[in-house]
Design a protein around this motif. Structure first.
Motif, PDB file in Angstrom:
ATOM      1  N   VAL A  31       0.849  -1.190   0.000  1.00  0.00           N
ATOM      2  CA  VAL A  31       0.000   0.000   0.000  1.00  0.00           C
ATOM      3  C   VAL A  31       0.882   1.236   0.000  1.00  0.00           C
ATOM      4  O   VAL A  31       1.782   1.371   0.837  1.00  0.00           O
ATOM      5  CB  VAL A  31      -0.944   0.018   1.229  1.00  0.00           C
ATOM      6  N   SER A  32       0.618   2.144  -0.927  1.00  0.00           N
ATOM      7  CA  SER A  32       1.378   3.391  -1.013  1.00  0.00           C
ATOM      8  C   SER A  32       1.207   4.221   0.251  1.00  0.00           C
ATOM      9  O   SER A  32       0.262   4.020   1.020  1.00  0.00           O
ATOM     10  CB  SER A  32       0.906   4.211  -2.210  1.00  0.00           C
ATOM     11  N   GLY A  33       2.108   5.166   0.422  1.00  0.00           N
ATOM     12  CA  GLY A  33       2.031   6.056   1.568  1.00  0.00           C
ATOM     13  C   GLY A  33       0.822   6.972   1.481  1.00  0.00           C
ATOM     14  O   GLY A  33       0.519   7.521   0.418  1.00  0.00           O
ATOM     15  N   TYR A  34       0.143   7.118   2.607  1.00  0.00           N
ATOM     16  CA  TYR A  34      -1.023   7.996   2.699  1.00  0.00           C
ATOM     17  C   TYR A  34      -0.871   8.974   3.833  1.00  0.00           C
ATOM     18  O   TYR A  34      -0.455   8.605   4.928  1.00  0.00           O
ATOM     19  CB  TYR A  34      -2.315   7.194   2.914  1.00  0.00           C
ATOM     20  N   GLY A  35      -1.249  10.201   3.556  1.00  0.00           N
ATOM     21  CA  GLY A  35      -1.365  11.220   4.579  1.00  0.00           C
ATOM     22  C   GLY A  35      -2.814  11.289   5.030  1.00  0.00           C
ATOM     23  O   GLY A  35      -3.659  10.509   4.582  1.00  0.00           O
ATOM     24  N   PRO A  36      -3.135  12.261   5.883  1.00  0.00           N
ATOM     25  CA  PRO A  36      -4.479  12.371   6.452  1.00  0.00           C
ATOM     26  C   PRO A  36      -5.445  13.126   5.549  1.00  0.00           C
ATOM     27  O   PRO A  36      -6.068  14.119   5.941  1.00  0.00           O
ATOM     28  CB  PRO A  36      -4.225  13.117   7.752  1.00  0.00           C
ATOM     29  N   VAL A  37      -5.587  12.663   4.326  1.00  0.00           N
ATOM     30  CA  VAL A  37      -6.441  13.328   3.349  1.00  0.00           C
ATOM     31  C   VAL A  37      -7.773  12.597   3.237  1.00  0.00           C
ATOM     32  O   VAL A  37      -7.813  11.375   3.077  1.00  0.00           O
ATOM     33  CB  VAL A  37      -5.737  13.394   1.984  1.00  0.00           C
ATOM     34  N   ASP A  38      -8.860  13.350   3.312  1.00  0.00           N
ATOM     35  CA  ASP A  38     -10.206  12.809   3.153  1.00  0.00           C
ATOM     36  C   ASP A  38     -10.458  12.632   1.661  1.00  0.00           C
ATOM     37  O   ASP A  38     -10.372  13.601   0.903  1.00  0.00           O
ATOM     38  CB  ASP A  38     -11.214  13.783   3.755  1.00  0.00           C
ATOM     39  N   PRO A  39     -10.774  11.417   1.206  1.00  0.00           N
ATOM     40  CA  PRO A  39     -10.967  11.194  -0.226  1.00  0.00           C
ATOM     41  C   PRO A  39     -12.183  11.915  -0.789  1.00  0.00           C
ATOM     42  O   PRO A  39     -12.253  12.157  -1.992  1.00  0.00           O
ATOM     43  CB  PRO A  39     -11.117   9.672  -0.339  1.00  0.00           C
ATOM     44  N   GLY A 116       2.300  17.695   0.707  1.00  0.00           N
ATOM     45  CA  GLY A 116       1.129  18.386   1.227  1.00  0.00           C
ATOM     46  C   GLY A 116       1.369  19.047   2.569  1.00  0.00           C
ATOM     47  O   GLY A 116       0.440  19.519   3.203  1.00  0.00           O
ATOM     48  N   ASP A 117       2.617  19.025   3.029  1.00  0.00           N
ATOM     49  CA  ASP A 117       2.985  19.585   4.328  1.00  0.00           C
ATOM     50  C   ASP A 117       2.165  19.008   5.476  1.00  0.00           C
ATOM     51  O   ASP A 117       1.852  19.695   6.447  1.00  0.00           O
ATOM     52  CB  ASP A 117       2.905  21.113   4.307  1.00  0.00           C
ATOM     53  N   VAL A 118       1.823  17.712   5.370  1.00  0.00           N
ATOM     54  CA  VAL A 118       1.136  17.031   6.462  1.00  0.00           C
ATOM     55  C   VAL A 118       2.154  16.599   7.501  1.00  0.00           C
ATOM     56  O   VAL A 118       3.359  16.607   7.246  1.00  0.00           O
ATOM     57  CB  VAL A 118       0.308  15.830   5.953  1.00  0.00           C
ATOM     58  N   ASP A 119       1.684  16.213   8.678  1.00  0.00           N
ATOM     59  CA  ASP A 119       2.600  15.846   9.760  1.00  0.00           C
ATOM     60  C   ASP A 119       2.738  14.347   9.972  1.00  0.00           C
ATOM     61  O   ASP A 119       3.599  13.905  10.721  1.00  0.00           O
ATOM     62  CB  ASP A 119       2.205  16.529  11.064  1.00  0.00           C
ATOM     63  N   VAL A 120       1.903  13.550   9.303  1.00  0.00           N
ATOM     64  CA  VAL A 120       1.964  12.096   9.453  1.00  0.00           C
ATOM     65  C   VAL A 120       1.593  11.434   8.125  1.00  0.00           C
ATOM     66  O   VAL A 120       0.700  11.895   7.416  1.00  0.00           O
ATOM     67  CB  VAL A 120       1.048  11.600  10.602  1.00  0.00           C
ATOM     68  N   GLU A 121       2.316  10.368   7.820  1.00  0.00           N
ATOM     69  CA  GLU A 121       2.043   9.544   6.638  1.00  0.00           C
ATOM     70  C   GLU A 121       2.406   8.116   6.992  1.00  0.00           C
ATOM     71  O   GLU A 121       3.292   7.892   7.825  1.00  0.00           O
ATOM     72  CB  GLU A 121       2.858  10.015   5.432  1.00  0.00           C
ATOM     73  N   MET A 122       1.738   7.154   6.371  1.00  0.00           N
ATOM     74  CA  MET A 122       2.065   5.745   6.579  1.00  0.00           C
ATOM     75  C   MET A 122       1.926   4.978   5.283  1.00  0.00           C
ATOM     76  O   MET A 122       1.071   5.288   4.459  1.00  0.00           O
ATOM     77  CB  MET A 122       1.118   5.114   7.603  1.00  0.00           C
ATOM     78  N   ASP A 123       2.802   3.989   5.107  1.00  0.00           N
ATOM     79  CA  ASP A 123       2.614   2.999   4.069  1.00  0.00           C
ATOM     80  C   ASP A 123       2.507   1.646   4.770  1.00  0.00           C
ATOM     81  O   ASP A 123       2.759   1.553   5.975  1.00  0.00           O
ATOM     82  CB  ASP A 123       3.716   3.035   3.010  1.00  0.00           C
ATOM     83  N   ALA A 124       2.090   0.627   4.028  1.00  0.00           N
ATOM     84  CA  ALA A 124       1.841  -0.660   4.680  1.00  0.00           C
ATOM     85  C   ALA A 124       2.033  -1.828   3.721  1.00  0.00           C
ATOM     86  O   ALA A 124       1.985  -1.669   2.501  1.00  0.00           O
ATOM     87  CB  ALA A 124       0.421  -0.697   5.243  1.00  0.00           C
TER      88      ALA A 124
END
Length: 129
Positions: A31-39, A116-124
């Motif tokens: 799974v690609s890295g995701y930030g806290p973006v609402d789809p 996006g200058d977010v503070d958290v991202e995760m990939d899995a």
């Protein structure tokens, strides 16, 4: 790459950038890295870093579910990227609330900046066997 499948869902943020939301290779899903973006809004969610962590994990779970998995229950490895390790405890609390029982393996690193200058991202990585 004959035994790979691209995974796409409207339930996680989409981008025009050249990468897939997820790639299934046999029984393994990356799974690609995701930030806290609402789809639905394509915007960063409101709230504190715990709320943003929850949205990140929801995005990851959506890709796993689209691939035929059981959301976060099938995740075996997560990498957490933080722009400030002072957020570690708050992220850990939100993260722990989403993984019942046996959590996956995990790495957490501090980075200078995220898209996006977010503070958290995760990939899995998930196992769908």
């Amino acid at each position: 790459m004959s035994d790979t499948e691209r995974v796409t869902t409207e339930e996680a943020p989409r981008t025009d950038n050249p990468y897939s939301q997820g790639v299934r290779a046999g029984e393994t899903l990356y799974v690609s890295g995701y930030g806290p973006v609402d789809p639905d809004t394509d915007g960063v969610v409101d709230g504190d870093v715990g709320d943003r962590t929850d949205r990140v994990l929801e995005n990851v779970a959506s890709v796993v579910s689209e691939a035929g998995g059981d959301g976060l229950a099938d995740v075996v490895k997560v990498t957490v990227y933080l722009t400030d390790l002072d957020d570690y405890e708050a992220v850990n609390e939100a993260y722990g609330a989403r993984f019942d029982g046996d959590p996956p393996t995990r790495v957490c690193v501090e980075v200078s900046r995220l898209p996006g200058d977010v503070d958290v991202e995760m990939d899995a990585i998930a196992y769908l066997g």
